[in-house]
Design a protein around this motif. Structure first.
Motif, PDB file in Angstrom:
ATOM      1  N   MET A   1       0.884  -1.222  -0.010  1.00 50.87           N
ATOM      2  CA  MET A   1      -0.067  -0.113  -0.080  1.00 50.87           C
ATOM      3  C   MET A   1       0.858   1.310   0.053  1.00 50.87           C
ATOM      4  N   LYS A   2       0.583   2.048  -1.038  1.00 49.42           N
ATOM      5  CA  LYS A   2       1.547   3.088  -1.219  1.00 49.42           C
ATOM      6  C   LYS A   2       1.170   4.351  -0.245  1.00 49.42           C
ATOM      7  N   ASN A   3       0.040   4.441   0.341  1.00 48.65           N
ATOM      8  CA  ASN A   3      -0.342   5.597   0.917  1.00 48.65           C
ATOM      9  C   ASN A   3      -0.180   5.198   2.653  1.00 48.65           C
ATOM     10  N   GLU A   4       0.629   4.141   3.076  1.00 49.56           N
ATOM     11  CA  GLU A   4       0.872   3.873   4.514  1.00 49.56           C
ATOM     12  C   GLU A   4       1.595   5.051   5.034  1.00 49.56           C
ATOM     13  N   TRP A   5       1.989   5.945   4.531  1.00 48.47           N
ATOM     14  CA  TRP A   5       2.909   7.145   5.138  1.00 48.47           C
ATOM     15  C   TRP A   5       1.875   7.877   6.041  1.00 48.47           C
ATOM     16  N   ILE A   6       0.426   8.128   5.711  1.00 46.56           N
ATOM     17  CA  ILE A   6      -0.439   8.455   6.446  1.00 46.56           C
ATOM     18  C   ILE A   6      -0.305   8.271   7.938  1.00 46.56           C
ATOM     19  N   LEU A   7      -0.412   7.071   8.055  1.00 44.48           N
ATOM     20  CA  LEU A   7      -0.487   6.429   9.390  1.00 44.48           C
ATOM     21  C   LEU A   7       0.851   6.732   9.923  1.00 44.48           C
ATOM     22  N   ASP A   8       2.018   6.940   9.599  1.00 48.99           N
ATOM     23  CA  ASP A   8       2.999   7.623  10.390  1.00 48.99           C
ATOM     24  C   ASP A   8       2.786   8.824  10.748  1.00 48.99           C
ATOM     25  N   VAL A   9       2.356   9.609   9.842  1.00 47.48           N
ATOM     26  CA  VAL A   9       2.031  11.134  10.151  1.00 47.48           C
ATOM     27  C   VAL A   9       0.937  11.352  11.330  1.00 47.48           C
ATOM     28  N   ASP A  11       0.527   9.060  13.620  1.00 47.82           N
ATOM     29  CA  ASP A  11       1.122   8.365  14.772  1.00 47.82           C
ATOM     30  C   ASP A  11       1.988   9.790  15.467  1.00 47.82           C
ATOM     31  N   ASP A  12       2.633  10.389  14.633  1.00 52.00           N
ATOM     32  CA  ASP A  12       3.538  11.364  15.014  1.00 52.00           C
ATOM     33  C   ASP A  12       2.774  12.420  15.559  1.00 52.00           C
ATOM     34  N   LEU A  13       1.366  12.829  14.810  1.00 53.20           N
ATOM     35  CA  LEU A  13       0.668  13.906  15.633  1.00 53.20           C
ATOM     36  C   LEU A  13       0.112  13.450  17.075  1.00 53.20           C
ATOM     37  N   ARG A  14      -0.323  12.280  16.737  1.00 52.84           N
ATOM     38  CA  ARG A  14      -0.782  11.738  18.244  1.00 52.84           C
ATOM     39  C   ARG A  14       0.133  11.793  19.196  1.00 52.84           C
ATOM     40  N   ALA A  15       1.378  11.283  19.076  1.00 60.44           N
ATOM     41  CA  ALA A  15       2.532  11.411  20.070  1.00 60.44           C
ATOM     42  C   ALA A  15       2.577  12.785  20.453  1.00 60.44           C
ATOM     43  N   PHE A  16       2.452  13.767  19.662  1.00 61.48           N
ATOM     44  CA  PHE A  16       2.930  15.342  20.094  1.00 61.48           C
ATOM     45  C   PHE A  16       1.897  15.537  20.793  1.00 61.48           C
ATOM     46  N   ALA A  17       0.470  15.362  20.405  1.00 62.39           N
ATOM     47  CA  ALA A  17      -0.714  15.755  21.230  1.00 62.39           C
ATOM     48  C   ALA A  17      -0.563  15.268  22.583  1.00 62.39           C
ATOM     49  N   LEU A  25      -7.304  15.238  21.886  1.00 59.38           N
ATOM     50  CA  LEU A  25      -6.851  15.298  20.432  1.00 59.38           C
ATOM     51  C   LEU A  25      -5.918  13.916  20.277  1.00 59.38           C
ATOM     52  N   ALA A  26      -5.049  13.667  21.143  1.00 53.85           N
ATOM     53  CA  ALA A  26      -4.464  12.259  21.193  1.00 53.85           C
ATOM     54  C   ALA A  26      -5.339  11.210  20.908  1.00 53.85           C
ATOM     55  N   GLY A  27      -6.367  11.072  21.752  1.00 50.77           N
ATOM     56  CA  GLY A  27      -7.426  10.111  21.423  1.00 50.77           C
ATOM     57  C   GLY A  27      -8.177  10.253  20.103  1.00 50.77           C
ATOM     58  N   GLN A  28      -8.467  11.255  19.792  1.00 50.33           N
ATOM     59  CA  GLN A  28      -9.196  11.543  18.383  1.00 50.33           C
ATOM     60  C   GLN A  28      -8.192  11.106  17.330  1.00 50.33           C
ATOM     61  N   LEU A  29      -6.903  11.288  17.497  1.00 53.02           N
ATOM     62  CA  LEU A  29      -6.151  10.979  16.364  1.00 53.02           C
ATOM     63  C   LEU A  29      -5.995   9.480  16.450  1.00 53.02           C
ATOM     64  N   GLU A  30      -5.815   8.559  17.580  1.00 51.74           N
ATOM     65  CA  GLU A  30      -5.814   7.281  17.717  1.00 51.74           C
ATOM     66  C   GLU A  30      -6.981   6.772  16.979  1.00 51.74           C
ATOM     67  N   ASP A  31      -7.990   7.260  17.152  1.00 54.35           N
ATOM     68  CA  ASP A  31      -9.372   6.821  16.100  1.00 54.35           C
ATOM     69  C   ASP A  31      -9.158   7.036  14.872  1.00 54.35           C
ATOM     70  N   THR A  32      -8.601   8.297  14.512  1.00 52.88           N
ATOM     71  CA  THR A  32      -8.568   8.514  12.993  1.00 52.88           C
ATOM     72  C   THR A  32      -7.656   7.575  12.457  1.00 52.88           C
ATOM     73  N   ALA A  33      -6.517   7.177  13.016  1.00 58.26           N
ATOM     74  CA  ALA A  33      -5.511   6.506  12.627  1.00 58.26           C
ATOM     75  C   ALA A  33      -6.216   4.974  12.281  1.00 58.26           C
ATOM     76  N   LEU A  34      -6.963   4.490  13.213  1.00 62.67           N
ATOM     77  CA  LEU A  34      -7.518   3.349  13.027  1.00 62.67           C
ATOM     78  C   LEU A  34      -8.511   3.168  11.924  1.00 62.67           C
TER      79      LEU A  34
END
Length: 70
Positions: A1-9, A11-17, A25-34
């Motif tokens: 899957m060539k679009n997997e980079w978005i999962l890394d982004v 995860d970085d945003l979730r970690a920052f939050a 926001l961290a919780g929302q980003l976790e849901d968004t990543a899922l």
């Protein structure tokens, strides 16, 4: 899957939050990543451009007027 980079982004945003006192926001980003992982696994986005997927339109609609809100 060539679009997997978005999962890394996401995860970085979730970690920052999480590290900066933004637990909701961290919780929302976790849901968004899922959700992103599920959509990527389904292949529904594979090979589409941002314009062809319509994603660019929703981003503009959702955030385009953010500066004008009170």
């Amino acid at each position: 899957m060539k679009n997997e980079w978005i999962l890394d982004v996401l995860d970085d945003l979730r970690a920052f939050a999480g590290a900066n006192g933004l637990p909701s926001l961290a919780g929302q980003l976790e849901d968004t990543a899922l959700m992103a992982a599920c959509e990527l696994a389904s292949g529904s986005f594979e090979g589409k451009t941002l314009e062809a997927s319509g994603a660019g339109n929703s981003v503009q609609r959702d955030f385009g007027n953010a500066r004008t809100r009170g």
